[in-house]
Each structure stands twice: as structure tokens, then as C-alpha cells.
Motif scaffolding. Structure first.
Motif: not given
Length: 172
Positions: A54-72
Motif C-alpha cells: 500500500e502506498n509504495p515509495s517511488p523506489e518500489v514503483i521504479e523496481a516494479v516498472k523495471c521488472a515488468v519491462a524485463w518480463f516483457e
């Protein structure tokens, strides 16, 4: 710790390895056939955990976005890993009566290799002797069918990601 161990490849955050050295936090080998590499299976669980915050930090958001880019980026489309019977036995080991192969399947949700090279995401495999190979056919029959070399690990993340991203953007 999770954010610190997200692997950076050529300056870009990717996903996570299967295991790490406890002092250096660098990817390391575990069993002889589990060499250091990026792991889609373990990373799926890590990303799911990060997306549940809940309410992730900017660092957590970036981590998720980067991981999703890798999965894609690493998704193998149009293929499925299946076990096929071999009544006559495997040519390399006649006692093994089945094999794992990749087959074409336009409806498959995507497939990811268990391990990818740290430097360039090239899929790799390994026999019990610790020797790395780059084709599933080079894996000994017992290991080919007895270990999850491919899986649909990224599919649940890619499916959840648009809803997660929309929620994050609405909260900001």
C-alpha cells in the motif's frame, strides 16, 4: 534488501537472481545446476510482493516498472513447454520414458526461462555436473523432465500490471 538486490544490467534494473551471497549481495550458485543468473520464477514472487504494498515509495514503483519491462523483454511468445511420452525411452537414457519439449502454441500466455545470463538475458540450462548449456536438448534427460526450466512466471505479473499502474497513478 529487496530493492538492493534487484540486478542492474548495463545500467538498467532488471529482476532478481535465485540466491545471493549474504555479504556481497551478488548472485551466487546454489545446487550444482543452479548457477548465478536472473530468475523469472523467483522474480515473479518478488514483484507480486512489491505490487501488494500500500502506498509504495517511488523506489518500489521504479523496481516494479523495471521488472515488468524485463518480463516483457524476455517473454517467449507462441511457445509452451510440455512433457511428451517416449514409450521407446529417451535415446540418451532408455529408462526415461518422457521428455520435455517446447511446442508452438499461439494461445500460450508467454514463457520464460528459469535462468537468464546476468549480462544479456540469454537463457541457459545446467546439468547436475554444473556445466552450463544453452539448449534444452543439451540437458540430460533426467534433468530435462525433472526440473522447471521454463514456466509462465511472468504472465500473472503482466496481467496485473495495468491495474496496479492505474491505481498508483490515481493515488499520486
Amino acid at each position: 534488501m529487496i530493492l538492493r538486490t534487484q540486478y542492474v544490467q548495463n545500467g538498467v534494473k532488471t529482476v532478481w537472481a535465485q540466491q545471493y551471497d549474504h555479504t556481497t549481495l551478488r548472485p551466487v550458485k546454489a545446487r550444482a545446476y543452479e548457477l548465478p543468473g536472473l530468475s523469472a520464477g523467483e522474480s515473479e514472487q518478488v514483484v507480486a510482493l512489491l505490487m501488494s504494498i500500500e502506498n509504495p515509495s517511488p523506489e518500489v514503483i521504479e523496481a516494479v516498472k523495471c521488472a515488468v519491462a524485463w518480463f516483457e523483454k524476455t517473454r517467449i511468445a507462441g511457445k509452451r513447454a510440455v512433457i511428451v511420452p517416449m514409450p521407446e525411452g529417451n535415446p540418451d537414457d532408455p529408462t526415461i520414458k518422457r521428455d520435455r519439449v517446447l511446442v508452438d502454441d499461439s494461445d500460450a500466455p508467454g514463457l520464460w526461462p528459469r535462468y537468464c545470463e546476468l549480462e544479456d538475458n540469454r537463457p541457459f540450462f545446467c546439468n547436475r555436473d554444473g556445466i552450463k548449456v544453452y539448449s534444452l536438448k543439451e540437458v540430460w534427460p533426467e534433468r530435462r523432465t525433472g526440473y522447471g526450466w521454463y514456466g509462465e512466471w511472468g504472465a500473472p505479473i503482466l496481467k496485473r500490471y495495468p491495474r496496479w499502474l492505474k491505481r498508483i497513478e490515481e493515488e499520486r
